[in-house]
Design a protein around this motif. Structure first.
Motif, mmCIF file in Angstrom:
data_model
loop_
_atom_site.group_PDB
_atom_site.id
_atom_site.type_symbol
_atom_site.label_atom_id
_atom_site.label_comp_id
_atom_site.label_asym_id
_atom_site.label_seq_id
_atom_site.Cartn_x
_atom_site.Cartn_y
_atom_site.Cartn_z
ATOM 1 N N LEU A 1 -37.711 11.329 -94.940
ATOM 2 C CA LEU A 1 -37.433 9.912 -94.707
ATOM 3 C C LEU A 1 -38.181 9.361 -93.493
ATOM 4 O O LEU A 1 -37.972 8.216 -93.106
ATOM 5 N N ASP A 2 -39.019 10.205 -92.891
ATOM 6 C CA ASP A 2 -39.819 9.824 -91.727
ATOM 7 C C ASP A 2 -38.946 9.266 -90.602
ATOM 8 O O ASP A 2 -39.259 8.248 -89.993
ATOM 9 N N ARG A 3 -37.853 9.964 -90.346
ATOM 10 C CA ARG A 3 -36.907 9.526 -89.308
ATOM 11 C C ARG A 3 -37.314 10.049 -87.939
ATOM 12 O O ARG A 3 -37.867 11.124 -87.801
ATOM 13 N N GLN A 4 -37.002 9.269 -86.943
ATOM 14 C CA GLN A 4 -37.225 9.636 -85.540
ATOM 15 C C GLN A 4 -35.894 9.504 -84.811
ATOM 16 O O GLN A 4 -35.067 8.707 -85.229
ATOM 17 N N PRO A 5 -35.657 10.193 -83.756
ATOM 18 C CA PRO A 5 -36.509 11.241 -83.188
ATOM 19 C C PRO A 5 -36.351 12.535 -83.974
ATOM 20 O O PRO A 5 -35.289 12.795 -84.540
ATOM 21 N N ARG A 6 -37.407 13.307 -83.993
ATOM 22 C CA ARG A 6 -37.360 14.591 -84.685
ATOM 23 C C ARG A 6 -38.102 15.690 -83.930
ATOM 24 O O ARG A 6 -38.265 16.792 -84.428
ATOM 25 N N ARG A 7 -38.525 15.375 -82.729
ATOM 26 C CA ARG A 7 -39.285 16.345 -81.953
ATOM 27 C C ARG A 7 -38.544 17.670 -81.797
ATOM 28 O O ARG A 7 -39.113 18.740 -82.026
ATOM 29 N N ASP A 8 -37.273 17.616 -81.414
ATOM 30 C CA ASP A 8 -36.510 18.850 -81.220
ATOM 31 C C ASP A 8 -36.389 19.644 -82.519
ATOM 32 O O ASP A 8 -36.518 20.869 -82.528
ATOM 33 N N VAL B 1 -38.426 19.564 -85.133
ATOM 34 C CA VAL B 1 -39.736 20.113 -85.502
ATOM 35 C C VAL B 1 -40.062 21.321 -84.631
ATOM 36 O O VAL B 1 -40.511 22.362 -85.138
ATOM 37 N N TRP B 2 -39.807 21.219 -83.347
ATOM 38 C CA TRP B 2 -40.112 22.351 -82.470
ATOM 39 C C TRP B 2 -39.235 23.553 -82.805
ATOM 40 O O TRP B 2 -39.699 24.688 -82.838
ATOM 41 N N TYR B 3 -37.966 23.318 -83.087
ATOM 42 C CA TYR B 3 -37.062 24.396 -83.498
ATOM 43 C C TYR B 3 -37.598 25.060 -84.768
ATOM 44 O O TYR B 3 -37.615 26.288 -84.881
ATOM 45 N N ALA B 4 -38.051 24.262 -85.717
ATOM 46 C CA ALA B 4 -38.565 24.810 -86.968
ATOM 47 C C ALA B 4 -39.820 25.645 -86.739
ATOM 48 O O ALA B 4 -39.959 26.731 -87.305
ATOM 49 N N VAL B 5 -40.715 25.149 -85.907
ATOM 50 C CA VAL B 5 -41.967 25.864 -85.632
ATOM 51 C C VAL B 5 -41.701 27.162 -84.878
ATOM 52 O O VAL B 5 -42.255 28.214 -85.207
ATOM 53 N N SER B 6 -40.856 27.088 -83.866
ATOM 54 C CA SER B 6 -40.674 28.235 -82.974
ATOM 55 C C SER B 6 -39.645 29.247 -83.456
ATOM 56 O O SER B 6 -39.707 30.410 -83.051
ATOM 57 N N ALA B 7 -38.703 28.848 -84.303
ATOM 58 C CA ALA B 7 -37.652 29.776 -84.698
ATOM 59 C C ALA B 7 -37.316 29.742 -86.193
ATOM 60 O O ALA B 7 -37.287 30.779 -86.842
#
Length: 118
Positions: A79-86, A88-94
């Motif tokens: 849905l292209d919702r913001q904020p999503r930084r946390d 996305v980072w959680y997904a990438v790193s863990a």
């Protein structure tokens, strides 16, 4: 074949995710590059969407996967919702690495689940 193709989609997207982020020094570098971030988010969306289509039986065989985390990430990205930084980072790193590890372990333990025609 159903599980095999889903497995391949998740693992291929996760491998591409790893290639995109391997040289990065951390979170700030990922979010400073809009092109890389877009590519990373595309791979995460593919993974989240595919994992959301796993059968309930297969999901039950992966109880340690953070299914709620994948569902939340899927909603944010789809849905292209913001904020999503946390997220996305959680997904990438863990989240992505752990899920790939658990999925590969299940495939080693129960290869019949991933054979053609099962």
């Amino acid at each position: 074949m159903y599980h095999q193709s889903l497995y391949a989609i998740v693992m291929d997207a996760g491998t591409e995710l790893g290639v995109l982020t391997r040289e990065m020094q951390g979170e700030p570098e990922l979010f400073a590059s809009t092109l890389t971030l877009a590519a990373v988010e595309a791979r995460l969306l593919t993974m989240a969407h595919t994992l959301g289509n796993l059968t309930p039986v297969l999901r039950a065989k992966l109880p340690h996967v953070d299914w709620a985390g994948w569902q939340a990430l899927h909603e944010l990205l789809r849905l292209d919702r913001q904020p999503r930084r946390d997220a996305v980072w959680y997904a990438v790193s863990a989240l992505a690495p752990q899920t790939m590890e658990l999925l590969a372990a299940l495939r080693r333990r129960e290869p019949v689940w991933f054979e053609r025609g099962y």
